[in-house]
Design an enzyme around this catalytic site. Structure first.
Site: not given
Length: 279
Positions: A122-124, A126
């Site tokens: 989901g998160c690029g 992190c």
């Protein structure tokens, strides 16, 4: 440039959908007879550079070499594909390992970044330790003409040929490349939207496909990290099937990137370059 509506080319190196999916049983509510369906798979891919662990990413287990090359470039670990000297994949099942040998200057820059990423789908960003790492100084693109609107006609339907896994079981994003003649050349899929774009960029590099005059198409929402990846790859036009964030638009305008949103039922929306306002 040719303004005719381009034909859809056959996907390059298409991977059969079942290679990245498995069948699982389920029951409808209220509980009745059970049935089964295919679901997209994901694996944990641990990436080490010159023997030092750097990231663990959850990815769809296809085109992993493309992903590693694209991830290395899109994350700013390398400046050019020639910085990668060797790439070895090991492991099986849900645990995969990549040993990447990179040039000394790239490894020095990597150590200076002091990044330790814990990857998710989901998160690029992190694990980024400082705002300066999330908002790096990147080169401004020289600028390129906007693509003819005919190239975008029916694009949502045409890129389906490059989404075998998505059509087979869903749950994955896609990134597709269109060349300077308006031909769809290459597509990649992954559970992570940024992973799909990394795979596409890596595939373009590894197959030596010129990005000059071409454009990248992403099926996911368009947020900042996707802008940064195409800027580092030198791709001058990004088309998103979902709306961009405000920060993505700001960065696209600041870095001279053509940014186009393709809504489902409306005309393409050009956010960057900012259009001159008329009374």
């Amino acid at each position: 440039m040719n303004a005719k509506r381009p034909a859809c080319a056959a996907p390059a190196l298409e991977t059969p959908a079942p290679a990245a999916s498995q069948t699982y049983s389920y029951s409808d509510l209220p509980l009745a007879e059970s049935a089964s369906t295919a679901l997209a798979e994901e694996v944990a891919l641990a990436i080490a550079y010159n023997g030092i662990s750097q990231a663990v990413m959850l990815v769809t287990p296809t085109d992993l070499e493309d992903f590693i090359v694209g991830f290395s470039l899109g994350s700013g670990i390398i400046e050019d594909a020639t910085d990668i000297y060797d790439l070895q994949l090991t492991g099986s099942g849900s645990a995969q390992y990549a040993q990447v040998t990179i040039a000394n200057r790239a490894f020095w820059n990597l150590k200076q970044q002091r990044r330790q990423l814990a990857g998710t789908s989901g998160c690029g960003l992190c694990g980024v330790e400082a705002v300066e790492q999330a908002l790096p100084d990147l080169k401004v693109l020289p600028g390129a003409p906007l693509p003819p609107v005919e190239w975008l006609d029916g694009l949502r339907q045409r890129i389906g040929a490059f989404q075998p896994l998505g059509q087979h079981c869903g749950a994955v994003h896609a990134a597709v490349f269109m060349n300077a003649s308006g031909e769809l050349l290459l597509g990649r899929e992954d559970i992570g939207r940024h992973n799909a774009l990394d795979k596409l960029i890596g595939g373009l590099i590894r197959q030596k496909i010129s990005t000059t005059g071409g454009l990248a198409i992403v099926t996911s929402r368009c947020s900042l990290e996707l802008i940064q990846k195409v800027l580092r790859a030198g791709i001058q036009t990004l088309v998103s099937l979902s709306a961009p964030t405000g920060l993505a638009v700001q960065w696209a305008r600041r870095h001279n990137l053509n940014l186009i949103h393709l809504p489902q039922k409306n005309a393409p929306r050009v956010y960057s370059p900012e259009m001159e306002k008329h009374p």
